[in-house]
Design a protein around this motif. Sequence first.
Motif, PDB file in Angstrom:
ATOM      1  N   HIS A 116     -10.375  -6.991-106.255  1.00 28.68           N
ATOM      2  CA  HIS A 116     -10.532  -5.718-105.543  1.00 28.68           C
ATOM      3  C   HIS A 116      -9.535  -5.577-104.393  1.00 28.68           C
ATOM      4  O   HIS A 116      -9.860  -5.027-103.336  1.00 28.68           O
ATOM      5  CB  HIS A 116     -11.971  -5.578-105.015  1.00 28.68           C
ATOM      6  CG  HIS A 116     -12.996  -5.566-106.089  1.00 28.68           C
ATOM      7  ND1 HIS A 116     -14.334  -5.835-105.847  1.00 28.68           N
ATOM      8  CD2 HIS A 116     -12.904  -5.333-107.429  1.00 28.68           C
ATOM      9  CE1 HIS A 116     -15.017  -5.766-106.963  1.00 28.68           C
ATOM     10  NE2 HIS A 116     -14.161  -5.460-107.944  1.00 28.68           N
ATOM     11  N   LEU A 118      -8.253  -7.907-102.490  1.00 21.02           N
ATOM     12  CA  LEU A 118      -8.408  -8.896-101.429  1.00 21.02           C
ATOM     13  C   LEU A 118      -8.132 -10.289-101.982  1.00 21.02           C
ATOM     14  O   LEU A 118      -8.357 -10.554-103.164  1.00 21.02           O
ATOM     15  CB  LEU A 118      -9.826  -8.846-100.843  1.00 21.02           C
ATOM     16  CG  LEU A 118     -10.243  -7.539-100.178  1.00 21.02           C
ATOM     17  CD1 LEU A 118     -11.702  -7.608 -99.759  1.00 21.02           C
ATOM     18  CD2 LEU A 118      -9.356  -7.220 -98.982  1.00 21.02           C
ATOM     19  N   ASP A 133      -6.002  -9.058 -96.828  1.00 20.39           N
ATOM     20  CA  ASP A 133      -5.614  -7.831 -97.521  1.00 20.39           C
ATOM     21  C   ASP A 133      -4.090  -7.776 -97.534  1.00 20.39           C
ATOM     22  O   ASP A 133      -3.465  -7.485 -96.503  1.00 20.39           O
ATOM     23  CB  ASP A 133      -6.181  -6.606 -96.802  1.00 20.39           C
ATOM     24  CG  ASP A 133      -5.962  -5.318 -97.578  1.00 20.39           C
ATOM     25  OD1 ASP A 133      -4.979  -5.242 -98.338  1.00 20.39           O
ATOM     26  OD2 ASP A 133      -6.762  -4.379 -97.423  1.00 20.39           O
ATOM     27  N   VAL A 159     -14.165 -13.169-103.744  1.00 29.28           N
ATOM     28  CA  VAL A 159     -14.354 -12.078-102.797  1.00 29.28           C
ATOM     29  C   VAL A 159     -14.427 -10.788-103.585  1.00 29.28           C
ATOM     30  O   VAL A 159     -13.772 -10.632-104.621  1.00 29.28           O
ATOM     31  CB  VAL A 159     -13.201 -12.038-101.761  1.00 29.28           C
ATOM     32  CG1 VAL A 159     -11.863 -11.810-102.450  1.00 29.28           C
ATOM     33  CG2 VAL A 159     -13.443 -10.979-100.702  1.00 29.28           C
ATOM     34  N   ARG A 161     -15.564  -6.270-103.372  1.00 25.84           N
ATOM     35  CA  ARG A 161     -16.005  -5.087-102.652  1.00 25.84           C
ATOM     36  C   ARG A 161     -17.024  -4.349-103.507  1.00 25.84           C
ATOM     37  O   ARG A 161     -16.966  -4.393-104.735  1.00 25.84           O
ATOM     38  CB  ARG A 161     -14.828  -4.156-102.359  1.00 25.84           C
ATOM     39  CG  ARG A 161     -13.941  -4.600-101.208  1.00 25.84           C
ATOM     40  CD  ARG A 161     -12.758  -3.671-101.094  1.00 25.84           C
ATOM     41  NE  ARG A 161     -12.050  -3.840 -99.842  1.00 25.84           N
ATOM     42  CZ  ARG A 161     -10.740  -3.756 -99.702  1.00 25.84           C
ATOM     43  NH1 ARG A 161      -9.991  -3.542-100.774  1.00 25.84           N
ATOM     44  NH2 ARG A 161     -10.157  -3.902 -98.544  1.00 25.84           N
ATOM     45  N   ASP A 166     -14.537   0.632 -99.219  1.00 25.78           N
ATOM     46  CA  ASP A 166     -13.301  -0.031 -98.831  1.00 25.78           C
ATOM     47  C   ASP A 166     -13.408  -0.683 -97.458  1.00 25.78           C
ATOM     48  O   ASP A 166     -12.472  -1.351 -97.016  1.00 25.78           O
ATOM     49  CB  ASP A 166     -12.138   0.968 -98.802  1.00 25.78           C
ATOM     50  CG  ASP A 166     -11.718   1.396-100.200  1.00 25.78           C
ATOM     51  OD1 ASP A 166     -11.795   0.559-101.117  1.00 25.78           O
ATOM     52  OD2 ASP A 166     -11.342   2.565-100.363  1.00 25.78           O
ATOM     53  N   HIS A 168     -16.126  -2.692 -96.357  1.00 32.09           N
ATOM     54  CA  HIS A 168     -16.885  -3.937 -96.316  1.00 32.09           C
ATOM     55  C   HIS A 168     -16.608  -4.773 -97.569  1.00 32.09           C
ATOM     56  O   HIS A 168     -16.175  -4.252 -98.593  1.00 32.09           O
ATOM     57  CB  HIS A 168     -18.387  -3.650 -96.202  1.00 32.09           C
ATOM     58  CG  HIS A 168     -18.753  -2.882 -94.966  1.00 32.09           C
ATOM     59  ND1 HIS A 168     -18.686  -3.430 -93.707  1.00 32.09           N
ATOM     60  CD2 HIS A 168     -19.173  -1.597 -94.804  1.00 32.09           C
ATOM     61  CE1 HIS A 168     -19.052  -2.530 -92.820  1.00 32.09           C
ATOM     62  NE2 HIS A 168     -19.343  -1.413 -93.453  1.00 32.09           N
ATOM     63  N   PHE A 169     -16.877  -6.059 -97.458  1.00 33.63           N
ATOM     64  CA  PHE A 169     -16.658  -6.968 -98.576  1.00 33.63           C
ATOM     65  C   PHE A 169     -17.734  -8.045 -98.556  1.00 33.63           C
ATOM     66  O   PHE A 169     -18.472  -8.217 -97.576  1.00 33.63           O
ATOM     67  CB  PHE A 169     -15.267  -7.608 -98.499  1.00 33.63           C
ATOM     68  CG  PHE A 169     -15.045  -8.436 -97.261  1.00 33.63           C
ATOM     69  CD1 PHE A 169     -15.443  -9.775 -97.192  1.00 33.63           C
ATOM     70  CD2 PHE A 169     -14.430  -7.876 -96.151  1.00 33.63           C
ATOM     71  CE1 PHE A 169     -15.242 -10.529 -96.052  1.00 33.63           C
ATOM     72  CE2 PHE A 169     -14.226  -8.641 -95.001  1.00 33.63           C
ATOM     73  CZ  PHE A 169     -14.630  -9.965 -94.955  1.00 33.63           C
ATOM     74  N   GLN A 170     -17.818  -8.771 -99.655  1.00 34.94           N
ATOM     75  CA  GLN A 170     -18.710  -9.916 -99.772  1.00 34.94           C
ATOM     76  C   GLN A 170     -17.900 -11.131-100.224  1.00 34.94           C
ATOM     77  O   GLN A 170     -16.937 -10.999-100.983  1.00 34.94           O
ATOM     78  CB  GLN A 170     -19.830  -9.654-100.783  1.00 34.94           C
ATOM     79  CG  GLN A 170     -20.882  -8.665-100.315  1.00 34.94           C
ATOM     80  CD  GLN A 170     -21.971  -8.479-101.353  1.00 34.94           C
ATOM     81  OE1 GLN A 170     -21.706  -8.064-102.480  1.00 34.94           O
ATOM     82  NE2 GLN A 170     -23.200  -8.785-100.987  1.00 34.94           N
TER      83      GLN A 170
END
Length: 317
Positions: A116, A118, A133, A159, A161, A166, A168-170
Amino acid sequence: MSSARSPSAAPELLDDDDLLPEILLRLPPQPSSLPRASLASKRWRSVASDPAFSRRFRRHHRLNPPLLGFFRVELRGRFEPRFEPSLDAPNRIPPERLSWRWNKGDDCYDLLGCRHGLVLLLNRAHTQVLVWDPVTGDRRRVAVPPGLKIVGAPISGTVLRGAGDDDHFQVVLVGTDGEEGQITEAVAYVYSSETGAWGDPISTPLPSKHAIVSVNKTAVMVGDFIYWLLNSVGILEFDLDRKRLSLIPVPADLDLGSGSYFFSLIRADGGGLGFLFLSGFNAQLWKRKTHSEFLMVLLHGCWKKLLKLIGYFLRRM
């Protein structure tokens, strides 16, 4: 009979503040699309370069993004993630634009994977992960949860999203619990940038105390499930929605005693989880049919065709 539209009607439509962004939003999701459109006029350039519009453009094309390239790690005094473009001109992105730029004092990182837009890297010395990023250059450092052993231990992660998000991420990290040769379970942790915290550990027992996560192979994501290989012992399946970790078997009848071999998880054509096994000049391609079974869809064939097919599936991982 309708009257003919005046010659000035089309330019007027394209200058409409509401309509122009909707038109540009539907351009092909290629790197050259928006830069080319921005050359039309100052108004077009203003819309195409607006950060809010760029986020809308990425969300609109999230389900079918182009494969810009991949990262490989080079040893140039230290491990350096280098971007390798896969597209031809005019969509080819110069490697130096998205490659890692070392800052003074940067540490050595292990590349865990990218998804995504990242890139996820691991700094074992400082027990932290870094979410990078490449497009914006942003770097977000997150301390590894204390319960996850990373010094001298295999660890993997990914990683991601959420759909249409756009901002936040996990991060999902997975490893094994116990000393070498006495491993009893696999454990996973999930970090949310929205809350800024790691969740509780999620574990599952392992059938072999010698099972380790294959850190040299990246995670494969199919729908809301993430998969990692555990040597030839099995496959770790993480349910991102239910926050559940489980172990599923590898395909049956693999010949692991025939000398050198290679196996990897892939995303199967048409969806679902696939398993690629190479041994000598033979290849097997499996696709998971149910929650516990794999179906072999390819056996032996011409070696050149197999290499071409393997390259196709690896590019889709």
